[in-house]
Design a protein around this motif. Structure first.
Motif, PDB file in Angstrom:
ATOM      1  N   VAL A  26     -24.328 -28.644 -50.256  1.00 24.95           N
ATOM      2  CA  VAL A  26     -25.496 -29.257 -50.000  1.00 24.95           C
ATOM      3  C   VAL A  26     -26.802 -28.846 -50.298  1.00 24.95           C
ATOM      4  N   GLU A  27     -26.940 -27.301 -49.665  1.00 24.88           N
ATOM      5  CA  GLU A  27     -28.352 -26.717 -49.761  1.00 24.88           C
ATOM      6  C   GLU A  27     -28.314 -26.259 -51.331  1.00 24.88           C
ATOM      7  N   MET A  28     -27.320 -26.004 -51.655  1.00 22.53           N
ATOM      8  CA  MET A  28     -27.522 -25.734 -53.513  1.00 22.53           C
ATOM      9  C   MET A  28     -28.056 -27.077 -54.092  1.00 22.53           C
ATOM     10  N   LYS A  29     -27.635 -27.989 -53.748  1.00 24.90           N
ATOM     11  CA  LYS A  29     -28.089 -29.243 -54.498  1.00 24.90           C
ATOM     12  C   LYS A  29     -29.570 -29.528 -54.039  1.00 24.90           C
ATOM     13  N   LEU A  30     -30.004 -28.852 -53.054  1.00 24.76           N
ATOM     14  CA  LEU A  30     -31.533 -29.052 -52.345  1.00 24.76           C
ATOM     15  C   LEU A  30     -32.405 -27.888 -52.827  1.00 24.76           C
ATOM     16  N   GLY A  31     -31.745 -27.070 -53.500  1.00 20.99           N
ATOM     17  CA  GLY A  31     -32.569 -26.014 -54.157  1.00 20.99           C
ATOM     18  C   GLY A  31     -32.236 -24.450 -53.901  1.00 20.99           C
ATOM     19  N   PHE A  32     -31.429 -24.441 -52.908  1.00 25.61           N
ATOM     20  CA  PHE A  32     -31.017 -22.862 -52.662  1.00 25.61           C
ATOM     21  C   PHE A  32     -30.043 -22.251 -53.669  1.00 25.61           C
ATOM     22  N   THR A  33     -29.837 -20.985 -53.658  1.00 31.27           N
ATOM     23  CA  THR A  33     -28.886 -20.404 -54.503  1.00 31.27           C
ATOM     24  C   THR A  33     -27.480 -20.425 -53.675  1.00 31.27           C
ATOM     25  N   LYS A  34     -26.444 -20.130 -54.544  1.00 33.06           N
ATOM     26  CA  LYS A  34     -25.223 -20.335 -53.988  1.00 33.06           C
ATOM     27  C   LYS A  34     -24.997 -19.139 -52.778  1.00 33.06           C
ATOM     28  N   GLY A  35     -24.325 -19.369 -51.611  1.00 33.73           N
ATOM     29  CA  GLY A  35     -24.195 -18.546 -50.735  1.00 33.73           C
ATOM     30  C   GLY A  35     -25.229 -18.190 -49.766  1.00 33.73           C
ATOM     31  N   GLU A  62     -22.715 -43.522 -52.940  1.00 31.90           N
ATOM     32  CA  GLU A  62     -22.774 -42.349 -52.092  1.00 31.90           C
ATOM     33  C   GLU A  62     -21.594 -41.418 -52.220  1.00 31.90           C
ATOM     34  N   TYR A  63     -20.403 -42.054 -52.517  1.00 29.73           N
ATOM     35  CA  TYR A  63     -19.265 -41.140 -52.969  1.00 29.73           C
ATOM     36  C   TYR A  63     -19.745 -40.331 -54.235  1.00 29.73           C
ATOM     37  N   ILE A  64     -20.205 -40.857 -55.333  1.00 30.71           N
ATOM     38  CA  ILE A  64     -20.594 -40.208 -56.456  1.00 30.71           C
ATOM     39  C   ILE A  64     -21.543 -38.999 -56.195  1.00 30.71           C
ATOM     40  N   VAL A  65     -22.600 -39.270 -55.389  1.00 29.66           N
ATOM     41  CA  VAL A  65     -23.604 -38.215 -55.071  1.00 29.66           C
ATOM     42  C   VAL A  65     -22.790 -37.034 -54.212  1.00 29.66           C
ATOM     43  N   LEU A  66     -21.953 -37.447 -53.420  1.00 30.39           N
ATOM     44  CA  LEU A  66     -21.446 -36.264 -52.635  1.00 30.39           C
ATOM     45  C   LEU A  66     -20.478 -35.596 -53.654  1.00 30.39           C
ATOM     46  N   ARG A  67     -19.389 -36.181 -54.149  1.00 33.21           N
ATOM     47  CA  ARG A  67     -18.420 -35.765 -55.308  1.00 33.21           C
ATOM     48  C   ARG A  67     -19.176 -34.746 -56.115  1.00 33.21           C
ATOM     49  N   GLU A  68     -20.292 -35.126 -56.536  1.00 30.81           N
ATOM     50  CA  GLU A  68     -21.044 -34.350 -57.715  1.00 30.81           C
ATOM     51  C   GLU A  68     -21.421 -32.974 -57.161  1.00 30.81           C
ATOM     52  N   THR A  69     -21.985 -33.233 -55.684  1.00 25.08           N
ATOM     53  CA  THR A  69     -22.612 -32.108 -55.083  1.00 25.08           C
ATOM     54  C   THR A  69     -21.475 -30.865 -54.849  1.00 25.08           C
ATOM     55  N   LEU A  70     -20.300 -31.545 -54.337  1.00 23.20           N
ATOM     56  CA  LEU A  70     -19.262 -30.369 -54.311  1.00 23.20           C
ATOM     57  C   LEU A  70     -18.878 -29.881 -55.500  1.00 23.20           C
ATOM     58  N   TYR A  71     -18.669 -30.638 -56.523  1.00 24.08           N
ATOM     59  CA  TYR A  71     -17.903 -30.257 -57.785  1.00 24.08           C
ATOM     60  C   TYR A  71     -19.025 -29.150 -58.323  1.00 24.08           C
ATOM     61  N   ASP A  72     -20.263 -29.461 -58.444  1.00 26.36           N
ATOM     62  CA  ASP A  72     -21.282 -28.622 -59.082  1.00 26.36           C
ATOM     63  C   ASP A  72     -21.477 -27.384 -58.392  1.00 26.36           C
ATOM     64  N   SER A  73     -21.184 -27.226 -57.060  1.00 34.19           N
ATOM     65  CA  SER A  73     -21.124 -25.875 -56.201  1.00 34.19           C
ATOM     66  C   SER A  73     -20.319 -24.861 -56.772  1.00 34.19           C
ATOM     67  N   ASP A  74     -19.202 -25.560 -57.624  1.00 33.36           N
ATOM     68  CA  ASP A  74     -18.008 -24.457 -58.106  1.00 33.36           C
ATOM     69  C   ASP A  74     -16.962 -24.327 -56.792  1.00 33.36           C
ATOM     70  N   TYR A  75     -17.323 -24.732 -55.578  1.00 33.96           N
ATOM     71  CA  TYR A  75     -16.644 -24.293 -54.622  1.00 33.96           C
ATOM     72  C   TYR A  75     -15.216 -25.239 -54.694  1.00 33.96           C
ATOM     73  N   PHE A  76     -15.491 -26.567 -55.175  1.00 33.11           N
ATOM     74  CA  PHE A  76     -14.150 -27.471 -55.075  1.00 33.11           C
ATOM     75  C   PHE A  76     -13.999 -27.925 -56.291  1.00 33.11           C
ATOM     76  N   LYS A  77     -13.928 -27.360 -57.305  1.00 30.21           N
ATOM     77  CA  LYS A  77     -13.630 -27.826 -58.730  1.00 30.21           C
ATOM     78  C   LYS A  77     -12.437 -28.189 -58.930  1.00 30.21           C
ATOM     79  N   GLY A  78     -11.347 -27.750 -58.334  1.00 31.85           N
ATOM     80  CA  GLY A  78      -9.847 -28.072 -58.455  1.00 31.85           C
ATOM     81  C   GLY A  78      -9.431 -28.917 -57.200  1.00 31.85           C
ATOM     82  N   SER A  79     -10.456 -29.601 -56.754  1.00 29.87           N
ATOM     83  CA  SER A  79     -10.106 -30.255 -55.469  1.00 29.87           C
ATOM     84  C   SER A  79      -9.967 -31.646 -55.761  1.00 29.87           C
TER      85      SER A  79
END
Length: 258
Positions: free
Chosen positions: A104-113, A41-58
């Motif tokens: 989360v929506e990016m992970k499901l298929g939408f574009t950023k923003g 659960e932790y890994i999925v959410l962490r990768e979702t946030l990291y892959d979005s580029d919003y939270f890379k340095g978090s």
């Protein structure tokens, strides 16, 4: 001591030791399995946030007992069954929490923003979007996002206009009339009672009177009715009833009654 008694004692000790080993192994194996599931659960959410580029340095932390995920020890996400929920106490944090929703929506298929506007409008109480929801609790807002299915987003460029003929089979759209937004609209026909209902949600900055008109497949008007909107802090559900309808309507339109 007889040889027979010694054998019985030895067998008893062996059985006792075997039971202890079995219980220890069972407990150890169960613990390992639970940690693996929670780590996923932790890994999925962490990768979702990291892959979005919003939270890379978090910095990310996870309480696997309470299923609470934190970003930079500031933004908290509760992991539920199929949903992430976020408790928004400070309105200044809305931008960051909508970035989480967008990730989360990016992970499901939408574009950023693409989902930011919908998230903001949901939090403002203007629309009810399937997949992104908000509830109020003791003066603060709880935002939730479905992490398995894409949300239905508000897209201003594709919204419908005043007095535009709209198919009653159409789904997932809004109608913009001045400062009013009509959303989540659907229709239903009761052939036995000859009643047609149009239901949905409406939000506006002030009170307003609307005229709804239904039409047949040739777009010829068959009935019209008035709806009076009274402003509230968030969207208001409405349901309009057309009686004595002999043929199921195919189109409708709506305009603000000046």
């Amino acid at each position: 001591m007889s040889r027979k008694k010694k054998i019985l004692i030895a067998i008893g000790v062996l059985l006792f030791l075997s039971l202890i080993i079995f219980l220890v192994f069972k407990k150890y194996n169960k613990t390992i399995t639970l940690k693996t599931e929670k780590s996923e659960e932790y890994i999925v959410l962490r990768e979702t946030l990291y892959d979005s580029d919003y939270f890379k340095g978090s910095r990310f932390n996870y309480n696997d007992e309470k299923k609470i995920f934190t970003i930079n020890d500031e933004y908290t996400i509760n992991i539920k069954n199929g949903y992430y929920t976020m408790d928004i106490v400070d309105e200044d944090d809305i931008e960051e929490y909508c970035k989480i929703v967008d990730a989360v929506e990016m992970k499901l298929g939408f574009t950023k923003g693409e989902s930011i506007k919908t998230c903001e409008m949901v939090l403002e109480g203007k629309i009810n979007a399937s997949g992104i929801n908000v509830t109020k609790y003791e003066g603060h807002k709880i935002l939730s996002v479905n992490n398995r299915e894409k949300a239905i987003l508000y897209i201003e460029d594709s919204s419908r206009n005043q007095d535009e003929d709209i198919s009653l089979d159409e789904q997932s759209y809004t109608i913009n009339i001045d400062d009013y937004i009509l959303s989540s609209i659907n229709g239903s026909y009761d052939e036995d009672l000859k009643i047609y209902n149009i239901c949905g949600n409406i939000y506006g900055e002030e009170d307003g009177d609307f005229i709804f008109t239904i039409a047949d497949e040739n777009k010829e008007t068959s009935k019209e009715t008035e709806y009076k909107y009274e402003k509230e802090d968030s969207y208001v559900p409405f349901c309009i009833e057309f009686k004595d309808i002999n043929i199921e309507p195919k189109y409708y339109k709506v305009h603000l009654n000046d």
